[in-house]
Design an enzyme around this catalytic site. Structure first.
Site, PDB file in Angstrom:
ATOM      1  N   LYS A 126       0.869  -1.187   0.000  1.00 53.49           N
ATOM      2  CA  LYS A 126       0.000   0.000   0.000  1.00 53.49           C
ATOM      3  C   LYS A 126       0.894   1.221   0.000  1.00 53.49           C
ATOM      4  CE  LYS A 126      -4.435   0.928   0.195  1.00 53.49           C
ATOM      5  NZ  LYS A 126      -5.574   0.086  -0.221  1.00 53.49           N
ATOM      6  N   ASP A 166      -7.053   4.230  -4.529  1.00 51.84           N
ATOM      7  CA  ASP A 166      -7.703   4.080  -3.214  1.00 51.84           C
ATOM      8  C   ASP A 166      -8.321   5.461  -2.949  1.00 51.84           C
ATOM      9  OD1 ASP A 166      -7.795   2.055  -0.784  1.00 51.84           O
ATOM     10  OD2 ASP A 166      -7.420   3.997   0.130  1.00 51.84           O
TER      11      ASP A 166
HETATM   12  P1  NDP Z   1     -12.990   7.624  -2.859  1.00 49.68           P
HETATM   13  O1  NDP Z   1     -11.940   8.636  -2.641  1.00 49.68           O
HETATM   14  O2  NDP Z   1     -13.512   7.401  -4.223  1.00 49.68           O
HETATM   15  O3  NDP Z   1     -14.239   7.913  -1.919  1.00 49.68           O
HETATM   16  C1  NDP Z   1     -14.114   7.981  -0.548  1.00 49.68           C
HETATM   17  C2  NDP Z   1     -15.461   8.342   0.021  1.00 49.68           C
HETATM   18  O4  NDP Z   1     -15.449   8.189   1.429  1.00 49.68           O
HETATM   19  C3  NDP Z   1     -15.825   9.790  -0.255  1.00 49.68           C
HETATM   20  O5  NDP Z   1     -17.195   9.912  -0.379  1.00 49.68           O
HETATM   21  C4  NDP Z   1     -15.327  10.475   1.005  1.00 49.68           C
HETATM   22  O6  NDP Z   1     -15.937  11.721   1.272  1.00 49.68           O
HETATM   23  C5  NDP Z   1     -15.726   9.458   2.032  1.00 49.68           C
HETATM   24  N1  NDP Z   1     -14.947   9.650   3.228  1.00 49.68           N
HETATM   25  C6  NDP Z   1     -13.610   9.669   3.350  1.00 49.68           C
HETATM   26  N2  NDP Z   1     -13.262   9.916   4.606  1.00 49.68           N
HETATM   27  C7  NDP Z   1     -14.421  10.053   5.291  1.00 49.68           C
HETATM   28  C8  NDP Z   1     -14.736  10.305   6.625  1.00 49.68           C
HETATM   29  N3  NDP Z   1     -13.768  10.502   7.535  1.00 49.68           N
HETATM   30  N4  NDP Z   1     -16.040  10.345   6.986  1.00 49.68           N
HETATM   31  C9  NDP Z   1     -17.023  10.180   6.061  1.00 49.68           C
HETATM   32  N5  NDP Z   1     -16.770   9.932   4.776  1.00 49.68           N
HETATM   33  C10 NDP Z   1     -15.499   9.874   4.393  1.00 49.68           C
HETATM   34  O7  NDP Z   1     -12.390   6.269  -2.260  1.00 49.68           O
HETATM   35  P2  NDP Z   1     -12.841   4.764  -2.540  1.00 49.68           P
HETATM   36  O8  NDP Z   1     -14.294   4.676  -2.763  1.00 49.68           O
HETATM   37  O9  NDP Z   1     -11.918   4.197  -3.529  1.00 49.68           O
HETATM   38  O10 NDP Z   1     -12.463   4.077  -1.147  1.00 49.68           O
HETATM   39  C11 NDP Z   1     -13.388   3.955  -0.077  1.00 49.68           C
HETATM   40  C12 NDP Z   1     -12.932   2.871   0.863  1.00 49.68           C
HETATM   41  O11 NDP Z   1     -12.867   1.628   0.147  1.00 49.68           O
HETATM   42  C13 NDP Z   1     -11.546   3.054   1.476  1.00 49.68           C
HETATM   43  O12 NDP Z   1     -11.544   2.473   2.771  1.00 49.68           O
HETATM   44  C14 NDP Z   1     -10.657   2.219   0.568  1.00 49.68           C
HETATM   45  O13 NDP Z   1      -9.471   1.806   1.221  1.00 49.68           O
HETATM   46  C15 NDP Z   1     -11.574   1.048   0.288  1.00 49.68           C
HETATM   47  N6  NDP Z   1     -11.294   0.253  -0.897  1.00 49.68           N
HETATM   48  C16 NDP Z   1     -11.190   0.830  -2.141  1.00 49.68           C
HETATM   49  C17 NDP Z   1     -10.978   0.040  -3.243  1.00 49.68           C
HETATM   50  C18 NDP Z   1     -10.934   0.596  -4.617  1.00 49.68           C
HETATM   51  O14 NDP Z   1     -10.822  -0.196  -5.562  1.00 49.68           O
HETATM   52  N7  NDP Z   1     -11.034   1.895  -4.820  1.00 49.68           N
HETATM   53  C19 NDP Z   1     -10.806  -1.419  -3.125  1.00 49.68           C
HETATM   54  C20 NDP Z   1     -11.015  -1.926  -1.799  1.00 49.68           C
HETATM   55  C21 NDP Z   1     -11.233  -1.107  -0.737  1.00 49.68           C
HETATM   56  P3  NDP Z   1     -15.154  13.089   1.000  1.00 49.68           P
HETATM   57  O15 NDP Z   1     -15.249  13.289  -0.484  1.00 49.68           O
HETATM   58  O16 NDP Z   1     -15.885  14.096   1.793  1.00 49.68           O
HETATM   59  O17 NDP Z   1     -13.735  12.901   1.463  1.00 49.68           O
HETATM   60  O1  2IT Z   2      -7.856  -1.647  -0.800  1.00 53.30           O
HETATM   61  C1  2IT Z   2      -7.778  -2.135  -1.949  1.00 53.30           C
HETATM   62  O2  2IT Z   2      -7.895  -3.347  -2.148  1.00 53.30           O
HETATM   63  C2  2IT Z   2      -7.580  -1.216  -3.075  1.00 53.30           C
HETATM   64  N1  2IT Z   2      -7.530  -0.013  -2.858  1.00 53.30           N
HETATM   65  C3  2IT Z   2      -7.425  -1.758  -4.465  1.00 53.30           C
HETATM   66  C4  2IT Z   2      -6.018  -2.242  -4.683  1.00 53.30           C
HETATM   67  C5  2IT Z   2      -5.683  -2.651  -6.102  1.00 53.30           C
HETATM   68  O3  2IT Z   2      -4.489  -2.938  -6.298  1.00 53.30           O
HETATM   69  O4  2IT Z   2      -6.546  -2.705  -6.974  1.00 53.30           O
END
Ligand code: NDP
Ligand code: 2IT
Length: 444
Positions: A126, A166
């Site tokens: 990461k 992420d």
């Molecule tokens: P994005 O940046 O696309 O979206 C994040 C979202 O979460 C936004 O709506 C953001 O709001 C909100 N958020 C962040 N911090 C807070 C907080 N403290 N309180 C409330 N809302 C919050 O990120 P992702 O959708 O990619 O990631 C979301 C989660 O999923 C993370 O935990 C990430 O590690 C996990 N994840 C992502 C993957 C991926 O493929 N993208 C894969 C697996 C897991 P705001 O815009 O206001 O910051």
């Molecule tokens: O938390 C996760 O699994 C991710 N943000 C996606 C990682 C990836 O390599 O696609």
């Protein structure tokens, strides 16, 4: 003291000031106790747990860039290369002001087990930066990404370490990062995933994490003769994971009534209109509050508390520790039956334990959100073959992978008499493959 407890104490003593990392390690070690107890001598003599909790390498660097006012800005950049026993390091990059070594170590540690559960040959890593993309111009984001990659490019590669997105890192950032990698390394290779479709990206990668969350939920529900049809769902966040979880849940007949961002949450009793959310978040990069200005009958509430909305299914898809025990108590009292983690470690330990003890089926992030990284691994395969699969092919593979993950975590829980404890099942099943590969490869 048991071996798992000893190692946990050692982690706390040797990694001061890293509470998120301690939390992630504690949950895994607590789950693994039943496995370790059966073979403690062997694991102790090989120091397997001490090795498992120590990243193979952490790179940390300075990221200088120039803002639109001509001022030089300095951010911290990191890559945690946690474990390469089963494949090249693989895991996202997070750009958020809260990013620090503790958060990236917790995420890297989780990623090791998650990637193992996918059944694909990817190790865990990461990275990221405390850079905040919010409010920055496109040029500033590009300048930051180019500087970040100029340094990171020395340590990654298609067969070494393959980052992805992420929080705060989506298609735009991956594009700038890929362009700079190609420029400074002079290599056109699959060094990042989540790329655009015109330069090596995979169909369905954008949707994969959110779709996967709902596919595994559906598997669990089917095993209980239940289904999403007619269910009321709350999804937290409004980013990549949240948006596509809403899309798939809606396709399967559920009504999603609430979403949020870090400022507040919206409640739409008629069901979220996802095209409006996509326009606000994916196109305009705006705030979720705007939804209530655009959709009749929708209400916006400033601040936290989205868990107060009555639902059958709760999908936390925002960030770590967003759901605590007080929130879970409200969910349980309101009859919520399923919590499935789209985010990484969004539920505190106390809240997780409360949910499982109070009749809520709980699927942990390292199983439930693995569809994203799994589809990244499918993108790597396509890049290696110099082929592109259709969206139907990729979606079918993703669906199968999520079914397999459910079967694996269910089976591991049952083998240790922990039926329906999917937290333990995921940690145990993820561990078994990694530890086997680590032992086979000797003391490295
Ligand atoms: P994005 O940046 O696309 O979206 C994040 C979202 O979460 C936004 O709506 C953001 O709001 C909100 N958020 C962040 N911090 C807070 C907080 N403290 N309180 C409330 N809302 C919050 O990120 P992702 O959708 O990619 O990631 C979301 C989660 O999923 C993370 O935990 C990430 O590690 C996990 N994840 C992502 C993957 C991926 O493929 N993208 C894969 C697996 C897991 P705001 O815009 O206001 O910051
Ligand atoms: O938390 C996760 O699994 C991710 N943000 C996606 C990682 C990836 O390599 O696609």
């Amino acid at each position: 003291m048991s071996y798992t407890e000893e190692v946990y104490e050692r982690v706390v003593a040797q990694n001061p000031g890293e509470p998120e990392f301690h939390q992630a390690v504690k949950e895994v070690l607590d789950s693994l106790k039943v496995v370790i107890d059966r073979n403690e001598e062997k694991y102790r003599s090989l120091s397997i747990l001490e090795r498992l909790v120590e990243p193979e390498r952490i790179i940390s660097f300075r990221v200088p860039w120039v803002d639109d006012n001509g001022k030089v800005q300095i951010n911290k950049g990191y890559r945690v290369q946690f474990n390469s026993a089963i494949g090249p390091y693989k895991g996202g990059l997070r750009f958020h002001p809260t990013v620090n070594q503790s958060i990236l170590k917790f995420l890297g540690f989780e990623q090791v087990f998650k990637n193992s559960l996918t059944g694909l040959p990817i190790g865990g890593g990461k990275g990221g930066s405390n850079f905040d993309p919010k409010g920055k111009s496109d040029r500033e984001v590009m300048a930051f990404c180019q500087s970040f990659m100029t340094e990171l490019s020395k340590y990654i590669g298609a067969d070494t370490d393959v980052p992805a997105g992420d929080i705060g890192v989506g298609g735009r950032e991956i594009g700038y990062l890929f362009g700079q990698y190609k420029r400074v390394r002079d290599l056109y290779e699959g060094v990042l995933t989540g790329k655009g479709l015109t330069y090596g990206g995979s169909l369905i990668r954008t949707e994969a994490t959110g779709y996967g969350v709902v596919y595994i939920l559906n598997e669990l529900m089917q095993s209980r003769n239940d289904s999403l049809e007619g269910k009321t769902v709350v999804v937290t966040g409004s980013g990549n994971v949240a948006i596509y979880a809403v899309q798939k849940a809606t396709q399967l007949g559920a009504k999603v009534v609430a979403m949020c961002d870090s400022n507040g949450y919206i409640y739409d009793p008629n069901g979220i209109q996802l095209d409006v959310v996509k326009d606000i978040k994916e196109v305009k990069r705006g705030r979720i509050k705007e939804y209530a200005d655009r959709v009749e009958g929708a209400v916006y509430t400033e601040g936290v508390g989205i868990w107060n909305i009555k639902c059958d299914v709760y999908l936390p898809c925002a960030t770590q520790n967003e759901l605590d025990v007080d929130g879970v108590k409200v969910l349980a009292a309101n009859g919520c039956k399923y919590i499935v983690e789209g985010a990484n470690m969004p539920t505190t330990r106390e809240a997780t334990d409360y949910a499982m003890a109070n009749g809520i089926f709980f699927l942990p992030g390292k199983a439930a959100n693995a569809g994203g990284v799994a589809t990244s691994a499918l993108e790597m395969s396509q890049n290696s073959q110099r082929l592109s699969w259709t969206s139907e092919e990729v979606d079918a593979k993703l669906h199968q992978i999520m079914k397999d993950i459910y079967a694996k975590i269910d089976d591991a829980a049952k083998r240790y008499d922990l039926k329906d404890n999917f937290v333990a099942g995921a940690n145990i099943a993820g561990f078994e493959k990694v530890v086997d590969a680590m032992i086979a490869q000797g003391i490295v």
